[in-house]
Design a protein around this motif. Structure first.
Motif, mmCIF file in Angstrom:
data_model
loop_
_atom_site.group_PDB
_atom_site.id
_atom_site.type_symbol
_atom_site.label_atom_id
_atom_site.label_comp_id
_atom_site.label_asym_id
_atom_site.label_seq_id
_atom_site.Cartn_x
_atom_site.Cartn_y
_atom_site.Cartn_z
ATOM 1 N N VAL A 471 36.502 37.753 20.786
ATOM 2 C CA VAL A 471 36.795 37.490 22.202
ATOM 3 C C VAL A 471 38.294 37.587 22.452
ATOM 4 C CG1 VAL A 471 36.677 35.793 24.071
ATOM 5 C CG2 VAL A 471 34.729 36.081 22.535
ATOM 6 N N ARG A 472 39.105 37.034 21.547
ATOM 7 C CA ARG A 472 40.560 37.106 21.707
ATOM 8 C C ARG A 472 41.049 38.562 21.659
ATOM 9 N NH1 ARG A 472 40.855 32.681 24.339
ATOM 10 N NH2 ARG A 472 40.847 30.740 23.108
ATOM 11 N N LEU A 473 40.479 39.344 20.751
ATOM 12 C CA LEU A 473 40.859 40.763 20.682
ATOM 13 C C LEU A 473 40.481 41.488 21.967
ATOM 14 C CD1 LEU A 473 39.870 41.773 17.025
ATOM 15 C CD2 LEU A 473 42.175 41.554 17.972
ATOM 16 N N MET A 474 39.331 41.163 22.514
ATOM 17 C CA MET A 474 38.901 41.783 23.760
ATOM 18 C C MET A 474 39.842 41.411 24.900
ATOM 19 S SD MET A 474 35.035 41.633 25.256
ATOM 20 C CE MET A 474 34.519 42.672 26.630
ATOM 21 N N GLU A 475 40.272 40.155 24.950
ATOM 22 C CA GLU A 475 41.221 39.725 25.977
ATOM 23 C C GLU A 475 42.557 40.440 25.822
ATOM 24 O OE1 GLU A 475 40.045 35.161 27.145
ATOM 25 O OE2 GLU A 475 41.112 35.477 25.267
ATOM 26 N N THR A 476 43.015 40.591 24.575
ATOM 27 C CA THR A 476 44.275 41.290 24.333
ATOM 28 C C THR A 476 44.194 42.742 24.785
ATOM 29 O OG1 THR A 476 44.756 39.853 22.437
ATOM 30 C CG2 THR A 476 45.923 41.954 22.546
ATOM 31 N N ASP A 478 42.218 43.955 27.078
ATOM 32 C CA ASP A 478 42.158 43.981 28.538
ATOM 33 C C ASP A 478 43.548 43.782 29.146
ATOM 34 O OD1 ASP A 478 40.703 43.889 31.127
ATOM 35 O OD2 ASP A 478 41.355 41.796 31.135
ATOM 36 N N SER A 479 44.325 42.864 28.588
ATOM 37 C CA SER A 479 45.681 42.626 29.095
ATOM 38 C C SER A 479 46.551 43.861 28.923
ATOM 39 C CB SER A 479 46.309 41.438 28.361
ATOM 40 O OG SER A 479 45.570 40.258 28.587
ATOM 41 N N ALA A 480 46.410 44.550 27.784
ATOM 42 C CA ALA A 480 47.220 45.743 27.517
ATOM 43 C C ALA A 480 46.894 46.864 28.501
ATOM 44 C CB ALA A 480 46.990 46.223 26.084
ATOM 45 N N ARG A 481 45.613 47.044 28.822
ATOM 46 C CA ARG A 481 45.263 48.110 29.770
ATOM 47 C C ARG A 481 45.752 47.796 31.168
ATOM 48 N NH1 ARG A 481 40.952 47.719 33.404
ATOM 49 N NH2 ARG A 481 39.853 45.723 33.264
ATOM 50 N N LEU A 482 45.694 46.515 31.572
ATOM 51 C CA LEU A 482 46.166 46.136 32.906
ATOM 52 C C LEU A 482 47.677 46.267 33.014
ATOM 53 C CD1 LEU A 482 43.933 42.970 33.540
ATOM 54 C CD2 LEU A 482 43.684 45.236 34.576
ATOM 55 N N ARG A 483 48.356 46.001 31.910
ATOM 56 C CA ARG A 483 49.817 46.027 31.919
ATOM 57 C C ARG A 483 50.382 47.435 31.765
ATOM 58 N NH1 ARG A 483 50.166 42.731 28.252
ATOM 59 N NH2 ARG A 483 50.483 44.133 26.474
ATOM 60 N N THR A 484 49.724 48.249 30.938
ATOM 61 C CA THR A 484 50.295 49.547 30.562
ATOM 62 C C THR A 484 49.452 50.727 31.024
ATOM 63 O OG1 THR A 484 51.163 48.430 28.598
ATOM 64 C CG2 THR A 484 51.270 50.836 28.633
ATOM 65 N N GLY A 486 47.014 54.034 30.773
ATOM 66 C CA GLY A 486 47.104 55.172 29.883
ATOM 67 C C GLY A 486 46.182 55.062 28.691
ATOM 68 N N GLU A 487 46.736 55.186 27.487
ATOM 69 C CA GLU A 487 45.944 55.138 26.268
ATOM 70 C C GLU A 487 45.252 53.787 26.095
ATOM 71 O OE1 GLU A 487 44.163 56.518 22.877
ATOM 72 O OE2 GLU A 487 45.295 57.629 24.397
ATOM 73 N N PHE A 488 45.877 52.718 26.579
ATOM 74 C CA PHE A 488 45.262 51.391 26.470
ATOM 75 C C PHE A 488 44.020 51.294 27.360
ATOM 76 C CE2 PHE A 488 49.649 50.663 25.147
ATOM 77 C CZ PHE A 488 49.466 49.932 23.990
ATOM 78 N N GLU A 489 44.055 51.973 28.493
ATOM 79 C CA GLU A 489 42.884 52.028 29.376
ATOM 80 C C GLU A 489 41.733 52.737 28.664
ATOM 81 O OE1 GLU A 489 40.715 51.188 32.639
ATOM 82 O OE2 GLU A 489 42.882 50.856 32.742
ATOM 83 N N ARG A 490 42.038 53.859 28.024
ATOM 84 C CA ARG A 490 41.015 54.610 27.291
ATOM 85 C C ARG A 490 40.459 53.788 26.122
ATOM 86 N NH1 ARG A 490 41.547 58.165 22.917
ATOM 87 N NH2 ARG A 490 39.814 59.657 22.706
ATOM 88 N N ARG A 491 41.330 53.080 25.428
ATOM 89 C CA ARG A 491 40.884 52.270 24.299
ATOM 90 C C ARG A 491 39.945 51.160 24.764
ATOM 91 N NH1 ARG A 491 42.553 51.010 19.071
ATOM 92 N NH2 ARG A 491 42.123 48.875 18.427
ATOM 93 N N PHE A 492 40.303 50.487 25.846
ATOM 94 C CA PHE A 492 39.467 49.397 26.345
ATOM 95 C C PHE A 492 38.096 49.928 26.770
ATOM 96 C CE2 PHE A 492 37.818 46.565 29.643
ATOM 97 C CZ PHE A 492 37.902 45.335 29.007
ATOM 98 N N ALA A 493 38.085 51.072 27.468
ATOM 99 C CA ALA A 493 36.822 51.653 27.930
ATOM 100 C C ALA A 493 35.923 52.030 26.752
ATOM 101 C CB ALA A 493 37.096 52.879 28.799
ATOM 102 N N ALA A 494 36.540 52.518 25.660
ATOM 103 C CA ALA A 494 35.758 52.935 24.497
ATOM 104 C C ALA A 494 35.232 51.744 23.696
ATOM 105 C CB ALA A 494 36.608 53.834 23.593
ATOM 106 N N LEU A 495 36.015 50.664 23.625
ATOM 107 C CA LEU A 495 35.650 49.548 22.754
ATOM 108 C C LEU A 495 34.922 48.426 23.461
ATOM 109 C CD1 LEU A 495 38.792 49.217 20.440
ATOM 110 C CD2 LEU A 495 36.644 50.411 20.003
ATOM 111 N N GLN A 496 35.039 48.330 24.781
ATOM 112 C CA GLN A 496 34.380 47.226 25.473
ATOM 113 C C GLN A 496 32.870 47.175 25.200
ATOM 114 O OE1 GLN A 496 34.023 47.356 29.732
ATOM 115 N NE2 GLN A 496 34.179 45.126 29.939
ATOM 116 N N PRO A 497 32.124 48.293 25.294
ATOM 117 C CA PRO A 497 30.688 48.216 25.007
ATOM 118 C C PRO A 497 30.390 47.750 23.585
ATOM 119 C CG PRO A 497 31.247 50.294 26.088
ATOM 120 C CD PRO A 497 32.530 49.660 25.690
#
Length: 524
Positions: A471-476, A478-484, A486-497
């Motif tokens: 859960v903590r990794l998922m929150e981290t 999510d915070s990275a994609r909201l802040r930055t 780009g690649e963090f958005e793609r990573r969150f989309a791929a790993l969230q499921p």
């Protein structure tokens, strides 16, 4: 360079427009289409008929609507790096054949586990037969540098029906090859007494089997909505077994031939029990010498398609293995492998390993392969061995797996690292859990995905700690994609499921969002 493909003309297929467009029936299984290079397969609805593809054509397959329905489906592929390259790659051809066309991406959801984008094309008046028609162009990222594409022509008035059917087809899409069922299925199970080998669905946990003769395996989805059972069946033929009354209710529709990559005979049907409010998808698989097995998935009647798809995918993975022959082959191969290792002849290890990877559930094979991993230099061979070890569930090999993990990580060979993490997911060892948690933060998405998925199979050794860390990794993330972005958005989309699926498996609760995941921490 991507593979060049001219947008095919459709003059041969589309019948004259009628005053009222013919509405295609709801999709039903018609043709199981399989292609070997690149390897993939999907179901074609029954109302589509195959066309003969011209020799040398770049189109893999074509299908047209039966009756008066103006619809056509074509399948082909490009050598492209990503689905984002698809539209720019074909736009010159679209501009040439359909000047003034409007092609743009549309929001689209399906059960296809591969990266997918759908484009809608209208304004194709350059061809008279296409007036009043539209097309959906789908790009599916099958593998790195390989995009499979579908073009679905439809009458504009029937766009909703076309989207419905396209969604259904993409839900049946799967990759081929030895790991083609990985997005859906867990590691392989083997029942020595019968020789049956198969892979259960992801997200299912084993339940005590019913007190019935012939039940080999029972599991339920987490949270429990579907129940799977695998049974030995008695009968003379596939159709005879399905006709017998087994308490499933009435058969809803016709039976159909299912699919299996081990050349087994298969037949499937769906049954409805209105009084109990349940539906049951049944696939009977038959091997030589009258060996028949039933794969049944039971759940709510409205979940018909998911029930059928789950039963079919598990039945696709079914194989028959002669235990005595397997033990003899493993003993010979293990001795040859040990001899090659002692004489330091890496080239002589390939042949015995090709035998051992077929029988990872035998302890002697698992131990021999794990030992070989630490000296292998060929990354492709190492990945195949590690993938096989994911089916072994042999904790004795954990030290060798961890040593190999350090070796291949130092070489930056991420495909092998991901395969080793999947193998550690069955180790039942706290050292494996520690390694998996560490790699869940790996910068490579495929490596992180493999680690998170493996924790769903091994994390119950420290369930609370693993859930909290995920859960903590998922929150981290999510915070990275909201802040930055780009690649963090793609990573969150791929790993969230993957996060959500693993948390659901570990807790037995439906975790469908980050907020649900945070709620798990509040329960502690």
């Amino acid at each position: 360079m991507f593979r060049t493909l001219r947008t095919p003309l459709v003059l041969l297929l589309l019948s004259t427009a009628s005053a009222q467009p013919a509405v295609p029936p709801a999709p039903a299984r018609g043709t199981y289409f399989r292609h070997d290079d690149p390897p993939f397969a999907l179901w074609i609805p029954a109302y589509l008929m195959a066309e003969k593809t011209a020799s040398g054509s770049q189109v893999i397959a074509s299908f047209h609507g039966t009756g008066s329905a103006r619809v056509r489906v074509q399948i082909y592929w490009y050598a492209m790096n990503s689905v984002q390259d698809f539209l720019p790659g074909i736009r010159p051809d679209l501009d040439k054949h359909y000047p003034g066309h409007d092609t743009h991406a549309i929001p689209f959801e399906s059960d296809c586990p591969f990266e997918t984008v759908v484009y809608r094309t209208t304004g194709m008046q350059a061809e008279a037969v296409l007036r009043g028609m539209g097309a959906f162009r789908v790009a599916i990222q099958l593998a790195r540098h390989c995009v499979v594409s579908l073009v679905w022509y439809y009458e504009l008035e029937l766009e909703d029906e076309a989207l419905r059917d396209l969604r259904w087809v993409l839900g049946t899409f799967r990759a081929g090859g030895p790991t083609g069922l990985d997005p859906w299925l867990q590691n392989r199970c083997w029942h020595p007494a019968t020789g049956l080998s198969f892979r259960p669905p992801r997200g299912f946990v084993v339940t005590p089997p019913a007190q019935e003769p012939g039940v080999l395996y029972a599991a339920a989805s987490a949270p429990s909505k579907m129940a799977l059972s695998v049974c030995r069946a008695e009968g003379l033929a596939l159709h005879v077994i399905l006709k017998e009354e087994r308490g499933w209710g009435r058969r809803d529709g016709d039976t159909w031939k299912s699919a299996n990559d081990a050349n087994a005979g298969t037949l499937a049907a769906f049954f409805v029990d209105e009084a109990a409010g349940k539906g049951t998808a049944v696939v009977v698989v038959g091997f030589a010498e009258d060996r028949f097995f039933l794969f049944t998935v039971e759940g709510p009647i409205p979940a018909r398609e998911n029930l059928i798809r789950t039963a079919e995918l598990v039945a696709m993975s079914a194989e028959f293995i002669d235990a005595a022959a397997a033990e003899r082959a493993v003993a010979t191969a293990a001795a040859a492998l040990d001899n090659a290792r002692r004489k330091r002849r890496p080239a002589d290890m390939t042949e015995p390993l090709a035998v051992l990877v077929r029988y990872p559930f035998l302890p002697e094979a698992a131990v021999a392969m794990a030992g070989a991993l630490t000296v292998l230099e060929d990354p492709e061979l190492a990945a195949r061995v590690a993938t096989a070890l994911a089916d072994s569930a042999n904790p004795a090999g954990t030290p060798d797996l961890l040593k190999a993990l350090r070796t291949f990580e130092s070489r930056r060979q991420n495909s092998v690292v991901a395969a080793l993490l999947r193998a550690l997911g069955t180790a039942r060892d706290k050292r494996a859990v520690t390694a998996l948690l560490h790699h869940a933060e790996h910068p490579d998405i495929d490596v992180a995905r493999a680690a998170i998925q493996a924790l769903g199979r091994n994390g119950d050794l420290d369930r609370e700690g693993v859930v909290r860390r995920l859960v903590r990794l998922m929150e981290t993330s999510d915070s990275a994609r909201l802040r930055t972005g780009g690649e963090f958005e793609r990573r969150f989309a791929a790993l969230q499921p993957v996060f959500l699926e693993t948390l659901t498996t570990l807790t037995g609760q439906a975790v469908t969002s980050l907020e649900d995941a945070r709620g798990l921490l509040r329960q502690k």
